[in-house]
Design a protein around this motif. Structure first.
Motif, PDB file in Angstrom:
ATOM      1  N   THR A 463      26.309  42.991  38.624  1.00 11.06           N
ATOM      2  CA  THR A 463      27.229  42.254  39.489  1.00 11.06           C
ATOM      3  C   THR A 463      28.351  41.640  38.662  1.00 11.06           C
ATOM      4  O   THR A 463      28.259  41.532  37.432  1.00 11.06           O
ATOM      5  N   ARG A 464      29.397  41.227  39.382  1.00 13.56           N
ATOM      6  CA  ARG A 464      30.535  40.615  38.727  1.00 13.56           C
ATOM      7  C   ARG A 464      31.049  39.487  39.607  1.00 13.56           C
ATOM      8  O   ARG A 464      31.256  39.662  40.813  1.00 13.56           O
ATOM      9  N   SER A 466      34.096  37.152  40.465  1.00  6.83           N
ATOM     10  CA  SER A 466      35.535  36.870  40.336  1.00  6.83           C
ATOM     11  C   SER A 466      35.737  35.422  40.748  1.00  6.83           C
ATOM     12  O   SER A 466      35.167  34.962  41.746  1.00  6.83           O
ATOM     13  N   ARG A 485      29.286  45.900  40.557  1.00  2.29           N
ATOM     14  CA  ARG A 485      30.199  46.594  39.647  1.00  2.29           C
ATOM     15  C   ARG A 485      30.379  48.052  40.042  1.00  2.29           C
ATOM     16  O   ARG A 485      31.405  48.664  39.764  1.00  2.29           O
ATOM     17  N   SER A 549      24.487  37.244  37.149  1.00  2.00           N
ATOM     18  CA  SER A 549      25.765  37.207  36.427  1.00  2.00           C
ATOM     19  C   SER A 549      26.203  35.757  36.296  1.00  2.00           C
ATOM     20  O   SER A 549      25.751  34.872  37.036  1.00  2.00           O
ATOM     21  N   ARG A 551      29.802  33.236  35.096  1.00  2.00           N
ATOM     22  CA  ARG A 551      31.224  33.174  34.767  1.00  2.00           C
ATOM     23  C   ARG A 551      31.582  31.727  34.479  1.00  2.00           C
ATOM     24  O   ARG A 551      31.168  30.820  35.212  1.00  2.00           O
TER      25      ARG A 551
END
Length: 559
Positions: A463-464, A466, A485, A549, A551
């Motif tokens: 996963t990512r 944003s 992803r 994930s 960030r």
């Protein structure tokens, strides 16, 4: 709807002599209660009628015993048959009424104790008129209690039909023996005759569509258990369908009574007594007559339709007296001119009769092959060009999910939903069916195959996150989303968690926390507690098949 006249022993029906304009058009005819043989001949010639219908009362012919015909009792029928034969018209004769010696009852509508006695009498008549009677109706409306004063049902009627068929065919093999003369298009009764073993005891079926207080246009119908309703004019389709289902689709249907009363009174009989009008206007009567014959041109298996009635049956303004093409005072109704025009020139072919087309249906979601786990979006639209839509219904493996009715009240309908109950189905293949139904019950269905899968059984998906922070000072807005992803049939589930941390010496201290649904884009506002150097840490802990994930957005300085 036979109603015996006090002055006559017999009730007639006359029909057209001219060749119809279209090969498939039903030949025309009319019943002629209270009309002399001379009038039957005259009106048949004037209108171009092709058939004559005549009722015979057995109880008024063999009054004293078998084989003894009352003097003069067949004179009227003799003349009608002779005139019709000479002019090339066809005759259909319906025979009912039991002498007391054959039933042990003074009620002539009680069927005979021995069906063979009725068959013998039919054999006598068939011999007398061999080659000159086109069809014989076996009794009148035996599917209802008005003319059959015994146990009503196909099993009770079948022996009488079989006895009559054998006797008639022995004397005149070419003539037709018509079953039932049913009230409405009584296809359940016809089906019952087959079940009773009488499938070989008739050559065609007679039906009556001039049922009590009928004020409905012939092109309008209703459905019963998915089939066209028995009391709809177009229920004739189900009579033919029943014949065809038994391999007898070539057998003809003759509508020996068709009509609408022009009375202005309220319905006084049947299930609608006191609830609606008993008749239509004279203009509507003529219009329905024309439309009915035009409708029949679409059904070549209907060989003839006989209007009930040539003349009004009485002066009183009641339903049964106002079916006539000719008023009681002898003047012609508009329907008379309409009948004559159709008999001579055909019914025409402009326009359709009845809406039997199905709606168009488009399924937007789900697409075939879709995989899901928890929820399933379903969306469809339908259009009906000829009537209005009644409903859109969603099904899963044959079980109804939901029906949309209010949204489907026009010619165009759109229905959509996110089905949360999809998570309750077992893993595996699922058939989603969407059904669009119009106001006449015409249905179109489309199905797609989807599959419910356990995400834990799928390969792990990275996963990512944003992430974007906007604003100034202590007021900040966080926007972003979590995505896979690589392409996936699923949306990540669970929560994305946020931690606002400020710098204290060499450490980061968490001051504010929040979370948002990982399946959707997120946006929220945060008021930061103090001037400091801040950072935002967003974490997704993972939910199979999606990996975790993290960030970090740092160097957010608040003065």
């Amino acid at each position: 709807m036979f109603r015996p006249a006090t002055a006559l022993l017999l009730v007639l029906a006359a029909l057209a002599a001219a060749v119809p304009a279209a090969a498939s058009a039903a030949e025309t005819g009319f019943n002629a209660t209270n009309s002399s043989a001379t009038e039957v001949k005259s009106i048949s010639s004037a209108t171009g009628a092709q058939w004559v219908r005549q009722f015979v009362r057995w109880d008024l012919i063999e009054t004293r015993g078998p084989g003894t015909i009352a003097s003069g009792s067949l004179a009227h029928l003799d003349q009608v048959v002779a005139d019709a034969h000479a002019a090339g018209r066809k005759v259909v004769v319906g025979v009912l009424g039991t002498p007391s010696w054959a039933s042990g009852s003074s009620d002539p509508m009680v069927p005979p104790d021995d069906p063979a006695s009725y068959g013998r009498f039919l054999g006598v008549l068939a011999h007398r008129y061999a080659g000159r009677v086109a069809a014989w109706e076996i009794w009148n409306e035996p599917d209802e209690a008005e003319f059959w004063h015994g146990t009503v049902g196909p099993a009770a009627y079948a022996p009488l039909l079989a006895a009559a068929h054998s006797a008639i065919k022995a004397q005149d093999p070419a003539t037709l023996v018509l079953a039932a003369a049913s009230t409405g298009n009584d296809y359940p009764f016809l089906e019952g005759l087959y079940a009773a073993g009488a499938g070989d005891a008739f050559d065609g079926v007679a039906v009556h569509t001039d049922t009590a207080c009928n004020i409905t246009s012939p092109d309008v119908y209703y459905r019963e258990n998915g089939r066209v309703g028995r009391f709809s004019f177009l229920g004739l389709r189900e009579i033919h369908a029943t014949l065809a289902a038994h391999g007898d689709g070539a057998r003809p249907i003759i509508m020996t009574e068709i009509g609408w009363s022009a009375t202005s009174t309220t319905c006084a009989r049947g299930v609608w007594a006191g609830q609606k009008a008993a008749g239509v206007t004279e203009a509507q009567q003529a219009s329905f007559l024309k439309l009915a014959y035009r409708c029949l041109a679409n059904y070549p298996y209907v060989k003839a339709a006989l209007w009930f009635n040539l003349r009004d049956n009485g002066a009183a303004n009641v339903e049964l007296n106002r079916y006539g093409l000719i008023r009681w005072d002898g003047s012609n109704r508009p329907a008379f001119d309409a009948f004559r025009d159709i008999s001579r020139n055909g019914p025409g072919t402009d326009g359709t009769c009845g809406d039997f087309s199905t709606p168009s249906l488009t399924v937007a979601a789900p697409l075939a092959g879709t995989m899901y786990d928890r929820t399933l979006p379903i969306s469809a639209s339908a259009v009906d060009a000829h009537s209005t839509l009644s409903r859109l219904t969603f099904y899963a493996n044959g079980a109804r999910i939901r029906s949309f009715t209010g949204a489907a009240a026009g010619k165009v309908a759109v229905a959509k939903m996110t089905w949360f109950g999809a998570r309750n189905l077992p893993y595996g293949d699922v058939t989603i069916t969407i059904e669009a139904v119009d106001a006449y019950g015409n249905a179109r269905r489309r199905s797609v195959q989807v599959r419910r899968v356990d995400p834990a059984t799928l390969p792990a998906q990275p996963t990512r996150l944003s992430l974007r922070v906007a604003g100034s000072g202590r007021e900040r807005t966080v926007r972003g989303r979590l995505g896979a992803r690589t392409a996936s049939a699923f949306t990540p589930q669970g929560r994305v968690r946020f931690a606002w941390q400020y710098r204290s010496g060499t450490h980061w201290v968490t001051r504010h926390r929040a979370s948002r649904n990982a399946a959707h884009s997120f946006s929220y506002r945060q008021h930061l507690a103090r001037p400091a150097r801040w950072r935002l840490v967003a974490t997704y802990s993972g939910n199979a098949p999606f990996r975790s994930s993290r960030r970090v957005l740092s160097s957010i300085t608040v003065r």
